[in-house]
Design an enzyme around this catalytic site. Sequence first.
Site, short mmCIF file in Angstrom:
data_model
loop_
_atom_site.label_atom_id
_atom_site.label_comp_id
_atom_site.label_asym_id
_atom_site.label_seq_id
_atom_site.Cartn_x
_atom_site.Cartn_y
_atom_site.Cartn_z
CB CYS A 2 33.24 -21.28 -54.03
SG CYS A 2 32.19 -22.63 -53.50
NE ARG A 27 33.46 -15.41 -54.45
CZ ARG A 27 32.71 -14.68 -55.26
NH1 ARG A 27 32.70 -13.36 -55.13
NH2 ARG A 27 31.98 -15.24 -56.18
CD1 TRP A 75 28.35 -20.95 -47.89
CD2 TRP A 75 27.23 -21.75 -49.66
NE1 TRP A 75 27.01 -21.00 -47.56
CE2 TRP A 75 26.31 -21.49 -48.62
CE3 TRP A 75 26.75 -22.26 -50.86
CZ2 TRP A 75 24.95 -21.71 -48.76
CZ3 TRP A 75 25.39 -22.49 -50.99
CH2 TRP A 75 24.51 -22.21 -49.94
CG ASN A 101 32.13 -19.36 -57.56
OD1 ASN A 101 31.16 -19.75 -56.94
ND2 ASN A 101 32.26 -18.11 -57.96
N GLY A 102 30.41 -22.29 -58.38
CA GLY A 102 29.16 -22.38 -59.15
C GLY A 102 28.53 -23.74 -58.98
CD GLU A 483 18.37 -5.66 -42.51
OE1 GLU A 483 17.83 -6.53 -43.19
OE2 GLU A 483 19.60 -5.57 -42.39
CE LYS A 487 21.59 -7.91 -41.00
NZ LYS A 487 21.71 -7.50 -42.37
CD GLU A 490 22.47 -11.98 -41.51
OE1 GLU A 490 22.86 -12.69 -42.44
OE2 GLU A 490 22.17 -10.77 -41.66
CG HIS A 506 -5.03 -11.82 -37.61
ND1 HIS A 506 -6.41 -11.93 -37.52
CD2 HIS A 506 -4.75 -10.50 -37.68
CE1 HIS A 506 -6.94 -10.71 -37.57
NE2 HIS A 506 -5.94 -9.82 -37.66
CE LYS A 606 28.91 -8.49 -47.74
NZ LYS A 606 27.70 -8.46 -46.92
C1 F6R Z 1 21.89 -10.40 -44.72
C2 F6R Z 1 22.52 -10.36 -46.02
C3 F6R Z 1 21.86 -11.06 -47.13
C4 F6R Z 1 22.06 -10.28 -48.46
C5 F6R Z 1 21.49 -11.08 -49.62
C6 F6R Z 1 21.60 -10.35 -50.94
O1 F6R Z 1 22.59 -9.66 -43.78
O2 F6R Z 1 23.56 -9.79 -46.18
O3 F6R Z 1 20.52 -11.29 -46.88
O4 F6R Z 1 21.42 -9.05 -48.34
O5 F6R Z 1 22.16 -12.31 -49.73
O6 F6R Z 1 22.91 -10.09 -51.28
P1 F6R Z 1 23.26 -8.98 -52.35
O7 F6R Z 1 22.88 -7.67 -51.75
O8 F6R Z 1 24.72 -9.10 -52.58
O9 F6R Z 1 22.45 -9.30 -53.56
#
Ligand code: F6R
Length: 611
Positions: A2, A27, A75, A101-102, A483, A487, A490, A506, A606
């Site tokens: 948020c 956020r 969020w 926020n929280g 990774e 990517k 998501e 397996h 994010k």
């Molecule tokens: C995926 C992504 C998330 C962040 C994760 C950690 O593309 O961005 O998986 O890597 O939420 O976030 P940080 O790096 O801010 O701790």
Amino acid sequence: MCGIVGYVGTDEAVPIMLDGLRKLEYRGYDSAGVAVCGGGGLTVAKAAGYVQALCDIVEDGRRLPGHVGIGHTRWATHGRPTDENAHPHISDGGKIAVVHNGIIENYAKLREYLVSKGFAFNSETDTEVAVNLIQHYYNKHGDAVRAVAQAARRMEGSYALGILCEDRPDVIIATRKESPLVLGFGDGCNHIASDVAALVTHTREVARLEDDEIAVVSAAGVTVYNCDLEEIVKTPEHVDWDVSAAEKGGYEHFMIKEILEQPDALRKTVSPRISGGRVTLGDADIPDEYVKNISKIYIVGCGTASYVGAAAKYNFEKYAKIPAETVMASEFRYSEPIIDGTTLVICISQSGETTDTIAAMREAHRLGARVLSIVNVVGSVLARESDWVLYTWAGPEICVASTKAYSTQLAVTYLLTLHFAQKRGAMSGAQCAEVVTELQRLPEKMQLVIDDKHAIQYLASIYFNNEDIFFIGRNIDYALSLEGSLKLKEISYIHSEAYAAGELKHGPLALVVDGTLVVAVATYEKLIDKTMSNASEAHSRGARILAVTTQSCAARVAEASENVITVPDTHDMLLPSLGVLPLQMFAYYVALLRGCPIDKPRNLAKAVTVE
Ligand code: F6R
């Protein structure tokens, strides 16, 4: 998560807050709202959906005049993303408005208490508990600041709160615990925000509010109190930020802009830390004696950051000869890890704000480990509480899906590997110098892969309709697979899994049917044939194989693949930096073809500031 903003001054508050909320949409973007305080009392406007929906209903601010306001982009945690659950929330009694926020962990108990005192609730949120608790104390003595301090004492969990009180129409009150809140000092106006990103177009003079502090923000100034309401001095610091770095700059999405920025970002991360062909980590002064005695490294992070750790683990063991283990932060904090003073815990985080990673750092400290953090956001909680911090200097990363943070974090792990290997005598000077030279060449090689983006775009057009895509690889290629798969899923919403190539048979092989796409990540020369054998096993059961390999190995993988993507050759340690680029671009172009909202994938945000 948020985002919170607040403005008090002589200009119209809502347009300034809408601008800030757009900057904070990373956020959370489930709903947004604003409240202003003026002659007619408190007025609120809110709407489910992106900030744009709010802009539409308030006609970019024209329908909500006022010079003092708070705003929020959400969020959802407690309650679905509806208009009712959107912030700001107004107290029963109508005098207080709050953005939050929280998570207030004891909200159920507090709600019960407030219901017993006659308070009525209109939403499913924990925030309504906060606003009514403040109203409850305000009813007793009519002092809004004291009411906030008393409410804060009873709330458990994390919160950053922006508060308006109808009877104090000239101020915003703000407080926080474990969720970030920044004060912005303007000329005849002042601000609050979750992040400086929302402030830099208005002011570069900022100060962070610390846990349990309370700020009373008016146009004339900002007064800060501790939890006992004793006044304390806050000295603003100047933020030196390139505003254009947080703008799209003509690109369709932040994601592609940030993918293309990676060679440059890597240069900024690496160049200041190399001198005379050697790695020099002057900004993290880790004593040599300590480095020599490290008995174990834990690498901790979430999501993409943990996948950086997955690759780094192999490098720490192979080159620095230090046992290393990568653990997801959410697991680490409750896993009772065996730790002593010779254990180094490396926390990786773009935001430096991720709740699980912060908790893991604190747990590591509690158990006696030293903590080194690899962080992008300067001055974030993780950076401030770690024993050492190595910043990635990647600039703002706006797209929810991480790309340049991944690349720069990876680069820092190479520097650390080399530094530890040098100090412990695990690699000779000549061996280190060879890797350093390659590391300096890496941005150019990354650029070559990026310049070939149209080839990846073409491959995306072949495969974008697949509904299940598997990524397989061994060793560092397994880390890359994790990774690549994250990517893709998501941002494109395609179901995708990553497996260590040898594990396929397996169990997961049962999922392979005619036409299933298997991306075989095979850049690590030593294990290419093994990975491609596993890919062939999938191909025999109907899978289509798309391989990612190095130029020198292209011929070796071609026979078992329908299509091959190549990246330049480099030192084994550095391969993930090149291998990840086609995977990021593949995910991007697939999502583009599927019409997905790439920068703001559904259900995500994010900065993940909840557990
Ligand atoms: C995926 C992504 C998330 C962040 C994760 C950690 O593309 O961005 O998986 O890597 O939420 O976030 P940080 O790096 O801010 O701790």
